[in-house]
Scaffold this motif. Structure first.
Motif, PDB file in Angstrom:
ATOM      1  N   ILE A 127       0.930  -1.146   0.148  1.00  0.00           N
ATOM      2  CA  ILE A 127       0.145   0.056  -0.028  1.00  0.00           C
ATOM      3  C   ILE A 127       0.862   1.068  -0.068  1.00  0.00           C
ATOM      4  O   ILE A 127       0.572   2.198  -0.774  1.00  0.00           O
ATOM      5  CB  ILE A 127      -0.913   0.010   1.264  1.00  0.00           C
ATOM      6  N   SER A 128       2.062   1.231   0.837  1.00  0.00           N
ATOM      7  CA  SER A 128       2.765   2.509   0.912  1.00  0.00           C
ATOM      8  C   SER A 128       3.557   2.661  -0.409  1.00  0.00           C
ATOM      9  O   SER A 128       3.740   3.707  -0.925  1.00  0.00           O
ATOM     10  CB  SER A 128       3.711   2.493   2.049  1.00  0.00           C
ATOM     11  N   LEU A 129       4.067   1.536  -0.936  1.00  0.00           N
ATOM     12  CA  LEU A 129       4.773   1.792  -2.258  1.00  0.00           C
ATOM     13  C   LEU A 129       3.932   2.110  -3.386  1.00  0.00           C
ATOM     14  O   LEU A 129       4.270   2.868  -4.252  1.00  0.00           O
ATOM     15  CB  LEU A 129       5.266   0.351  -2.696  1.00  0.00           C
TER      16      LEU A 129
ATOM     17  N   SER B 110       7.189  -4.637  -7.576  1.00  0.00           N
ATOM     18  CA  SER B 110       6.725  -4.527  -8.964  1.00  0.00           C
ATOM     19  C   SER B 110       5.358  -4.108  -9.239  1.00  0.00           C
ATOM     20  O   SER B 110       5.074  -3.134 -10.210  1.00  0.00           O
ATOM     21  CB  SER B 110       6.807  -6.047  -9.422  1.00  0.00           C
ATOM     22  N   ALA B 111       4.266  -4.765  -8.617  1.00  0.00           N
ATOM     23  CA  ALA B 111       3.122  -4.310  -8.743  1.00  0.00           C
ATOM     24  C   ALA B 111       2.735  -2.556  -8.648  1.00  0.00           C
ATOM     25  O   ALA B 111       2.037  -2.185  -9.463  1.00  0.00           O
ATOM     26  CB  ALA B 111       1.900  -4.958  -7.851  1.00  0.00           C
ATOM     27  N   SER B 112       3.576  -2.186  -7.490  1.00  0.00           N
ATOM     28  CA  SER B 112       3.159  -0.831  -7.147  1.00  0.00           C
ATOM     29  C   SER B 112       4.073   0.033  -8.405  1.00  0.00           C
ATOM     30  O   SER B 112       3.346   1.080  -9.059  1.00  0.00           O
ATOM     31  CB  SER B 112       3.863  -0.630  -5.898  1.00  0.00           C
ATOM     32  N   ALA B 113       5.036  -0.363  -8.777  1.00  0.00           N
ATOM     33  CA  ALA B 113       5.746   0.094 -10.130  1.00  0.00           C
ATOM     34  C   ALA B 113       4.861  -0.001 -11.310  1.00  0.00           C
ATOM     35  O   ALA B 113       5.047   0.978 -12.215  1.00  0.00           O
ATOM     36  CB  ALA B 113       7.200  -0.345 -10.291  1.00  0.00           C
TER      37      ALA B 113
ATOM     38  N   LEU C 161      -0.327   6.249   6.099  1.00  0.00           N
ATOM     39  CA  LEU C 161      -1.286   6.090   7.338  1.00  0.00           C
ATOM     40  C   LEU C 161      -1.716   4.618   7.391  1.00  0.00           C
ATOM     41  O   LEU C 161      -1.693   4.000   8.531  1.00  0.00           O
ATOM     42  CB  LEU C 161      -2.320   7.223   7.285  1.00  0.00           C
ATOM     43  N   VAL C 162      -2.577   4.022   6.365  1.00  0.00           N
ATOM     44  CA  VAL C 162      -2.722   2.820   6.408  1.00  0.00           C
ATOM     45  C   VAL C 162      -1.960   1.785   6.562  1.00  0.00           C
ATOM     46  O   VAL C 162      -1.781   0.718   7.298  1.00  0.00           O
ATOM     47  CB  VAL C 162      -3.547   2.393   4.756  1.00  0.00           C
ATOM     48  N   SER C 163      -0.743   2.076   5.955  1.00  0.00           N
ATOM     49  CA  SER C 163       0.612   1.135   6.242  1.00  0.00           C
ATOM     50  C   SER C 163       0.909   1.078   7.485  1.00  0.00           C
ATOM     51  O   SER C 163       1.339  -0.036   8.110  1.00  0.00           O
ATOM     52  CB  SER C 163       1.687   1.413   5.424  1.00  0.00           C
TER      53      SER C 163
END
Length: 437
Positions: free
Chosen positions: A20-22, A149-152, A180-182
């Motif tokens: 999530i943060s990424l 990878s997914a965030s990228a 914040l969620v992270s």
């Protein structure tokens, strides 16, 4: 039992928090430079300075962060870093009613978020072996790399859409929320963390810093990795510092298209994460690392070579991002795991911090130099210099003991990996006691 079940519920929480943060951070990676280029109309040197501000904490803070992380529990550091990063990012949209953000504020926020990243990354790499055990590091790191990878893949594309149809500062708000969620997810991890050893507090900070650097440079397998990383980071960070400026002003791409090009890197990285174990088994760990870096260097050459009709330009840039991400991911999974396997827990923070100090610190200098060079000789020639530099960087390790490493060394067979470097034992035969093998 599935891999995720074997790694445990707490690992899934860590994995979710990181994902999530990424995702949010990938949006901001595109948003901050676009605010500088589109809203503030900055020069190439100012783009390099902004990138330098974001990476300067790795020069200033990495080594002290390593000492700190090795003296405290790591999970609270991860939570605190996420909360602090969210607060810093929220200052950008809050400044909009007052005519902001200004260029100086962008640099301050980049520096502050970079400082949080230093603490988070050092604590993260030190914490993962505690959470999953050293025997499952490659498996755990492969899953974490899928998050990268997914965030990228989705992050830049989503960022391009948000910036195109909303605003760059609005997109930054989502990154703040993701941090914040992270933090909430990390706070829910229940596995007890052993307290740091009492002996660490009695060691002076200067001696602690020296121990981390010595551990990194005396290891015959980690030393060539760190040297290659410093050279490659100098040139790659220089290329990335002026990438958005080049794409907007010389290639005429809009934020949405740039986001989609960046997203192709994530598309390529996902199979890289899945193929890492196969590549290590097929070619050997050392050759998988070296080969991945060489191919990633070739991929960067596509950036300055892009030209012609808009569709061709986008296709070339996208192919370069995809190929580079795939091959770099294979290399990084194995070199991360190697460093974690051979590093004792009480040195984990300082060894990671030393690596960040040297590699990312070199990148900070490279970003500043590329900005200055781009202002002087032009963006495309500077990109060529940076791409060729990345391509040649693996020569540092081609003739090192890393090339002969077939498998990850087992921790129980490697009680003394931080002894002074000596003659290397062949990596494809059983190692003698005390050698890395």
């Amino acid at each position: 039992m599935t891999g995720e079940a074997a790694l445990g519920r707490d690992f899934r929480r860590l994995w979710s928090a990181l994902s999530i943060s990424l995702m949010g951070s990938e949006i901001t990676v595109l948003a901050l430079p676009l605010i500088a280029v589109v809203t503030l109309d900055v020069s190439a040197f100012e783009m390099g300075l902004l990138a330098f501000a974001g990476q300067l904490p790795f020069l200033l803070c990495s080594l002290p962060a390593g000492v700190f992380v090795d003296r405290v529990r790591r999970l609270p550091v991860l939570v605190g870093a996420d909360v602090a990063a969210a607060a810093l990012l929220l200052t950008l949209p809050l400044s909009a009613p007052f005519g902001g953000p200004a260029y100086a504020q962008l640099c301050v926020v980049a520096f502050g978020v970079g400082t949080c990243s230093v603490l988070s990354e050092v604590a993260h790499y030190a914490y993962v072996p505690t959470l999953v055990g050293r025997a499952r590091l490659t498996e755990g790191n492969s899953r974490l790399q899928i998050s990268h990878s997914a965030s990228a893949s989705a992050g830049p594309g989503l960022g391009g859409v948000l910036i195109q149809f909303l605003s760059a500062t609005g997109a930054v708000i989502l990154d703040a929320v993701s941090f914040l969620v992270s933090a909430v997810l990390l706070r829910s991890i229940r596995k007890p963390e052993d307290p740091p050893g009492d002996g660490q507090a009695a060691v002076s900070v200067r001696r602690s810093l020296a121990q981390g650097l010595r551990a990194l440079f005396r290891h015959r397998l980690l030393r060539p990795i760190i040297l290659e990383g410093a050279v490659a980071s100098f040139f790659e960070s220089g290329l990335l510092a002026i990438y958005v400026l080049y794409a907007t002003r010389e290639l005429g791409l809009n934020p949405l298209t740039i986001g989609l090009v960046f997203a192709c890197g994530g598309v390529g990285a996902i199979p890289g994460a899945l193929l890492a174990r196969w590549a290590g088994a097929r070619f050997g760990i050392g050759r998988a690392i070296i080969g991945g870096w060489i191919l990633a260097g070739f991929a960067l050459l596509m950036v300055p070579l892009a030209g012609g009709p808009a569709l061709v330009v986008v296709a070339v840039l996208a192919a370069g991002r995809a190929l580079g991400a795939l091959t770099d991911t294979v290399a990084n999974i194995h070199q991360w795991s190697l460093r974690q396997v051979v590093t004792p827990d009480h040195l984990a923070g300082r060894v990671t911090a030393s690596q960040r100090f040297i590699v990312y610190g070199s990148g900070a200098v490279g970003a500043l130099v590329a900005g200055a060079l781009g202002s002087g000789v032009g963006l495309r020639p500077t990109l060529f210099v940076c791409a060729v530099g990345c391509l040649l960087a693996p020569l540092v390790v081609v003739f090192s003991p890393l090339r002969r490493l077939r498998e990850q060394p087992l921790p129980e067979e490697d009680p003394g990996p931080f002894a002074p470097a000596g003659p290397a034992a062949p990596a494809d035969v059983p190692a003698e006691p005390g050698k890395t093998g």
